[in-house]
Structure formats: structure tokens, C-alpha cells
Design an enzyme around this catalytic site. Structure first.
Site, PDB file in Angstrom:
ATOM      1  N   SER A   1      29.949  47.256  43.110  1.00 16.24           N
ATOM      2  CA  SER A   1      30.223  47.085  41.694  1.00 16.24           C
ATOM      3  C   SER A   1      30.247  48.290  41.169  1.00 16.24           C
ATOM      4  O   SER A   1      30.801  49.277  41.006  1.00 16.24           O
ATOM      5  CB  SER A   1      29.396  45.863  41.150  1.00 16.24           C
ATOM      6  OG  SER A   1      29.954  45.215  40.100  1.00 16.24           O
TER       7      SER A   1
ATOM      8  N   ASP B   1      37.080  37.059  43.428  1.00 18.80           N
ATOM      9  CA  ASP B   1      36.146  37.989  42.508  1.00 18.80           C
ATOM     10  C   ASP B   1      36.557  37.803  41.322  1.00 18.80           C
ATOM     11  O   ASP B   1      37.522  38.164  40.639  1.00 18.80           O
ATOM     12  CB  ASP B   1      36.142  39.240  42.948  1.00 18.80           C
ATOM     13  CG  ASP B   1      34.658  40.141  42.182  1.00 18.80           C
ATOM     14  OD1 ASP B   1      34.299  39.514  41.276  1.00 18.80           O
ATOM     15  OD2 ASP B   1      34.513  41.086  42.622  1.00 18.80           O
TER      16      ASP B   1
ATOM     17  N   HIS C   1      32.232  37.856  44.203  1.00 19.93           N
ATOM     18  CA  HIS C   1      31.647  39.264  44.179  1.00 19.93           C
ATOM     19  C   HIS C   1      30.464  39.416  44.939  1.00 19.93           C
ATOM     20  O   HIS C   1      29.270  39.471  44.730  1.00 19.93           O
ATOM     21  CB  HIS C   1      31.141  39.182  42.504  1.00 19.93           C
ATOM     22  CG  HIS C   1      30.896  40.643  41.997  1.00 19.93           C
ATOM     23  ND1 HIS C   1      32.030  41.668  42.126  1.00 19.93           N
ATOM     24  CD2 HIS C   1      29.710  41.341  41.657  1.00 19.93           C
ATOM     25  CE1 HIS C   1      31.233  42.812  41.424  1.00 19.93           C
ATOM     26  NE2 HIS C   1      29.908  42.735  41.253  1.00 19.93           N
TER      27      HIS C   1
END
Length: 651
Positions: free
Chosen positions: A198, A304, A335
Site C-alpha cells: 500500500s 481491491d 487489499h
């Protein structure tokens, strides 16, 4: 834009003589046998643990001295004693103190001297015994670093780049945050690989886009490629907040007290209009893809809904265009880190990737398929190239059906119109559940049941010509696989995984840093449909992705929506559907009005990357009987729920 199809390009790493030299300098093996795998021959318990502060050359917190970022190092003591230099695995993160890393939200811990005791995740436990140094960087403005968080801007990127420069002898570092005693990285050969999920992976993308020398590879997991596309898509707002909120969320208390000017800059530079500004241009790594020297091993969840798959398609395409060496894993999760959906295979593959890219070992990973794709929960397939050879962008056209709002999707150009009214209470799960029945909030177009499997691989786009009744309008376009399946339940809190209580160990442990992590398993759902790809836009951005304008009610506008990249097989017996609607509840914010939109079907089309192209579509739909509409709503995953997302997995 469709993803260009390219083969992997591999940079020659070493001649046989060079490999032998590497074997002598970085791994305790004999020079006459070229190694294929680094082994855990170093003591993790006795590893050197130290902290340095690297000077970034910036003064974003305006305290009159240049900002220093904290760098925690864990490296093998034996290599240092023998004068052997080691490569570096680096994770630069804003989350080491505020939020934690990984499925168990681990944070850095320190001893009385301020040296790191626990480095989150398994990287140090696993790789330090194998002859690597592992470096955890606190981004500027976080944890023990000076400066301010500027959310993907110069400070974020240059604070991490400065560490790569220091590892290669080009930047200054000090043994304390404010002292004058210099620290030199004489223990490393400078060969650095960056990794992270991320925001961390986003920093890896951004640093690679500077072209910094010494960065040999990056492994971005669920990472952002352009920060504008994290907050907006073609003018449509994806979240109800901006980077100023995110900066405040991760700032250290010291930074929060000093960084008011940065907060104001972020708020002013990211207006909720969705217009492109210099702030977004600075945080767009795509424009600098030509500078990337590092190889890229990209990992992402195809469901995601935090860092959405659009980031994958555009970054992969830009890297391919510039001949960057690439590898990709695509899962069915949301995610989620691959350590939590394919653990054993991930650790093995990452090990071999770093051995190849940082140690120069000829272990064959460069000759393996480019792509691994999760086709069903825990069932993976590979592609030699991605998208695979034979993929061709095919134009599919919507046409009227026997019921208003329930049309057909095929190769022939349609005529007529379809009309729907934006209803912000509904979204893609509502539309798909009622695909076979007319509803006032969507227009749906379906193929007949397929007689052959049909594979989509890459990015799609949908061009619509729509006439609104109000001065504002948002649009959504969704591709759906209609048919029963068992998929990962990406809409639950685990986003496709369930965390168990048993632990497995990956590397060596100390009393303060365990290598043992909770196991996970796939969280699945039995569904009647699967959303394959999505895209959104503000119709006011019809003339420009970067700037919107008020609409004239009653005037027709044409806009092309970019849909997220995917790799999905619609099985024989299933149907492929295109849905065009307004606000996708909880995935984009609604406009200020509730428009009714009329689609001109003769000027509406979907361009879809199909393996086998139009010929494959024609064969899959030839001779198929018409489907009997379902009498009851179809079941899918639950609808997205309103959350305040941050790009790291927390909600």
C-alpha cells in the site's frame, strides 16, 4: 487504455566469473560452485541492530535545519566481521508507530539504547540469516523522523530516496537525530530492493520513478501509481476526504505540531472538485516511468476497493512501454498481502526474486511465467506473458432488448436509447442482483449464455454518449460475470481471508522479534454473479480527464470511462454483462443533483481485452440460446460499506 502486451525483458545480471565473485563476497559458499539459493547461515540473535538518521536536504517542518529520517538496520554480524558487503531489503513506511504493519498490525519496538528490537513482518527474520540487511525507514514526519508527511509528494519520496543514496555513499547520515557524528554504510554493496504494501509500496514506485542509482528492484504490493487516482477517477470523487486528512492521520505528535503549513498546502492543492492540480502532477509516478531502472515484481488483489486495480493497469502499461523487467501476481482478494493469501509460495518466490535481483544468482526465476493469477480460491494459473499473447481489444456494443433497461451485448452496433435515474442509495451489487429485470437506476446489457469459456485479460474502457437532465452527473460502468461460482469474499472485513489462531514460523526468532505469524485461510462466498471490473467518471469531465465543467441539461455528451485491469474467465454457461448507471454507492460520492440520463446506444461501446479477440467472442456466443430471466434477485457478496479508508489495509 488497453494494456500493451509485452514479454519480460531481463537484464543480464552476471557472467560466470562475476557470479563466482559474488559468491565469494556476499555468501559463505565456495567460489567454484555458483550458488542458486542463499542459505540461513548467519545468526539472527547476534545480528547487528542499529539506528542512523539520514539527512534529506529538505526542511519541510521549517525548524531551521534539514530534516533527518530515522533508519533502523538489522544486518548479519558475521559478514561485518569478515568484511563482506551485503545487499539491502528496504521497507519505507509511515506506519511503523501509528498503525502497524501486516495482518497483526506490528509496530517497531526499541531497546534502552534506541536500537530496534522488533522489525515488523518477516523480512528481517527470514532474510538477515541469509546474508541480507533489512532496513526499515520511518518516512519524514512519522515515528522518529523529522519533517512532515506530504502524502506521496517530494518529502515522502525524497526522504526514502535519500536512504538509497546513503546506502550508495551519496548522502549523509548521523548516529543520532540531532548530533554531528556521521554514520557511513560501509557494510553494504549498495544493491537495494524496496518492498512494501500500500503506502509503503507506493513509496517504492515513487523512488523507482526517480531513477535512483543502486535501486535494483521493487516489490510494490497493493500500491498506488498516481495519487489523483486514489482520490478521484476522471473527476468522480472516490472518498469524502483528501490528503490533508491522511497526513494528519500518520503524522507523529512532533510533526503534527509543526506541519500546519503542509496541511494547508495539501488541502488547498487537492480541491474536492476533482480537477487536476500541480499537487497531483507531483504525485503522479506514471509520467516518470521512463526513468525506472529497477525491475518490478507487482502484486495486487483484483477486488481491491481501497487501492483500486486502475493503479495496476496504468503502471504496468507504462512500465511495459519503457521496457522495464516485470513480474506480476493477481489474487482474488481485496487489499491483502500475499503473505496472508499464499504464504509458502510467496516466501519461496520472494526469496528467489531477491536472490536473483540482488545477489545475481542464476536460479531460473527469470525463465518462469511472467504472471500468476488466482482463478478460484487457492487455485492459481500462470501466463508466460501478461496479458497473454493473442489478447486483442474487442469492441462490444449494447443494444435494446425486449424489456426497457435489459438489453443485449454483442458485436453489432445497436440503435435506440436507454434511460436511468441516479439513485445514490444503490450500487453495483444492487444493479447486478437485478440485472434481468428493469429497474429505474441502471441500464444493463447481457450476452447469451456462452458456449465456450471467454477470458478477459487487461484493462477495458467504456465509451458512453449520455444526455443529462441536470448540470451535474456521475457515471459508473461495470462488467459482470453472471453465473454461479465460489469466490473469495472480498467484501468482508478480511477482504478474502480469515485469520486463524495457529502460527507458522518463517525465519529465526529472538525474544523480542518472533518469526511466527497467525495462519490464514480463504474466506469464500457462493455467488450468482461476480463483478469483474469497474470504472467511474464525472460526466462534466467529458472534454478532459483533468478538468470538469457544468453540464447543459438536455445536451448529449460523450465520455470514455477507464475500467480497472483484471484477468477473469467467464465460463461456458455464464453470461457477460455491461451495466451503465450513476452513483456506485460507497465507491464514489454522488453528484449535487439526481440526474436522469439517456444513453444513445449507437454511440455507446465497450472495448474489452479478450484472449482470442472478436473471433473468440463470436465463437463463445454463436448458437447460444437466450437466457430465461431469473424470477428472484441474484446473490453476490454484500454491498460495500461506508469506511474511512487509508492506503494500508486499515479502515
Amino acid at each position: 487504455m488497453p494494456i500493451r502486451m509485452r514479454c519480460t525483458i531481463w537484464r543480464p545480471l552476471a557472467t560466470a566469473a562475476t557470479v563466482a565473485l559474488l559468491a565469494a563476497s556476499v555468501s559463505p559458499v565456495t567460489a567454484h560452485a555458483a550458488p542458486r539459493e542463499s542459505s540461513p547461515v548467519h545468526s539472527f540473535e547476534n545480528a547487528i541492530r542499529e539506528a542512523v538518521w539520514v539527512d534529506t536536504g529538505l526542511d519541510l517542518d521549517r525548524d531551521g535545519r534539514t530534516d533527518r529520517v530515522a533508519v533502523d538496520v538489522v544486518r548479519p554480524r558475521e559478514a561485518a566481521q569478515q568484511g563482506r558487503k551485503v545487499p539491502v531489503i528496504m521497507d519505507a513506511s509511515p506506519y511503523y508507530s501509528c498503525c502497524g504493519r501486516g495482518n497483526e498490525s506490528q509496530k517497531k519496538t526499541y531497546d534502552a539504547n534506541g536500537d530496534v528490537v522488533q522489525m515488523p513482518l518477516f523480512y528481517d527474520n527470514y532474510f538477515v540469516p541469509r546474508g541480507y540487511a533489512v532496513v526499515g525507514v520511518d518516512l519524514a514526519g512519522t515515528n522518529r523522523s523529522d519533517g512532515c508527511v506530504d502524502v506521496g509528494g517530494r518529502s515522502d519520496i525524497l526522504s526514502a530516496k535519500a536512504v538509497v543514496d546513503w546506502l550508495n555513499g551519496r548522502a549523509k547520515a548521523y548516529t543520532t537525530r540531532t548530533g554531528t557524528t556521521k554514520a557511513r554504510a560501509t557494510w553494504t554493496n549498495g544493491r537495494t530492493g524496496m518492498i512494501g504494501k500500500s503506502w509503503d509500496g507506493t513509496i517504492a514506485n515513487g523512488v523507482a520513478a526517480t531513477g535512483v542509482e543502486g535501486l535494483k528492484t521493487i516489490v510494490p504490493i497493493s500500491a498506488i501509481s498516481s495519487w489523483y487516482d486514489y482520490y478521484f477517477q476522471q473527476g468522480a470523487p472516490l472518498y469524502d476526504s483528501g490528503p490533508d486528512w491522511l497526513s494528519n492521520y500518520v503524522d507523529s505528535p512532533d510533526a503534527r505540531a509543526k506541519c500546519g503549513a503542509v496541511q494547508q498546502m495539501l488541502a488547498a492543492g487537492a480541491p474536492r472538485t476533482g480537477d487536476w492540480t500541480p499537487l497531483w502532477a507531483e504525485r503522479d509516478y506514471l509520467k516518470d516511468a521512463r526513468k525506472v531502472r529497477a525491475s518490478v515484481f507487482l502484486v495486487h488483489g483484483m477486488q481491491d476497493l481501497n487501492v483500486r486495480m486502475k493503479h495496476v493497469g496504468q503502471w504496468w502499461d507504462a512500465l511495459a512501454k519503457n521496457g522495464v523487467e516485470r513480474k506480476i501476481w493477481l489474487s482474488q482478494t481485496g487489499h491483502v498481502d500475499p503473505f496472508d493469501f499464499r504464504r509458502a509460495e510467496w516466501v519461496d518466490t520472494l526469496h528467489r526474486w531477491f536472490d536473483h535481483e540482488l545477489l545475481g544468482y542464476d536460479n531460473g526465476i527469470d525463465r518462469e511465467p511472467m504472471a500468476d493469477i488466482e482463478r478460484h480460491p487457492d487455485q492459481w494459473v500462470t501466463s508466460k506473458a501478461w496479458p497473454p499473447r493473442g489478447t486483442d481489444t474487442t469492441t462490444l456494443r449494447p443494444a435494446e432488448g425486449t424489456q426497457a433497461g435489459v438489453g443485449v451485448l454483442g458485436l453489432r452496433k445497436g440503435r435506440g436509447t436507454e434511460t436511468f435515474t441516479d439513485d445514490p442509495r444503490h450500487g453495483e451489487t444492487d444493479w447486478a442482483a437485478h440485472i434481468d429485470t428493469p429497474t429505474p437506476d441502471k441500464a444493463g446489457f447481457l450476452t447469451k449464455p456462452l458456449t465456450r469459456d471467454l477470458r478477459l485479460s487487461g484493462s477495458s474502457e467504456v465509451t458512453v454518449t449520455a444526455t443529462p437532465t441536470t448540470s451535474t452527473a456521475h457515471l459508473s460502468a461495470v462488467l459482470v460475470d453472471l453465473g454461479p461460482d465460489t469466490i473469495r469474499d472480498y467484501a468482508t472485513s478480511g477482504e478474502g481471508i480469515t485469520t486463524l489462531t495457529d502460527r507458522t514460523c518463517w525465519g529465526a526468532s529472538t525474544s523480542g522479534d518472533s518469526a511466527c505469524f497467525k495462519e490464514t485461510k480463504a474466506k469464500t462466498a457462493d455467488v450468482d454473479y461476480t463483478v469483474v471490473s469497474r470504472g467511474w467518471a464525472d460526466l462534466g469531465n467529458h472534454a478532459s480527464d483533468h478538468e470538469g465543467e457544468p453540464l447543459v441539461p438536455g445536451k448529449a455528451y460523450t465520455i470514455t470511462l477507464d475500467l480497472a485491469a483484471t484477468d477473469h474467465v467467464v465460463p461456458a454457461g455464464h453470461r457477460l454483462a455491461l451495466i451503465v448507471a450513476g452513483t456506485d454507492k460507497d465507491l464514489i460520492d454522488p453528484p449535487s443533483t439526481k440526474p436522469t440520463l439517456t444513453l444513445d446506444l449507437s454511440r455507446t461501446k465497450a472495448r474489452v481485452p479478450l484472449v482470442g479477440g472478436a473471433h473468440a467472442f463470436a465463437r463463445a456466443t454463436a448458437g447460444a440460446p437466450s437466457a430465461t430471466p431469473e424470477a428472484a434477485p441474484l446473490d453476490g457478496v454484500r454491498a460495500p460499506h461506508t469506511v474511512h479508508r487509508i492506503p494500508e489495509g486499515g479502515q
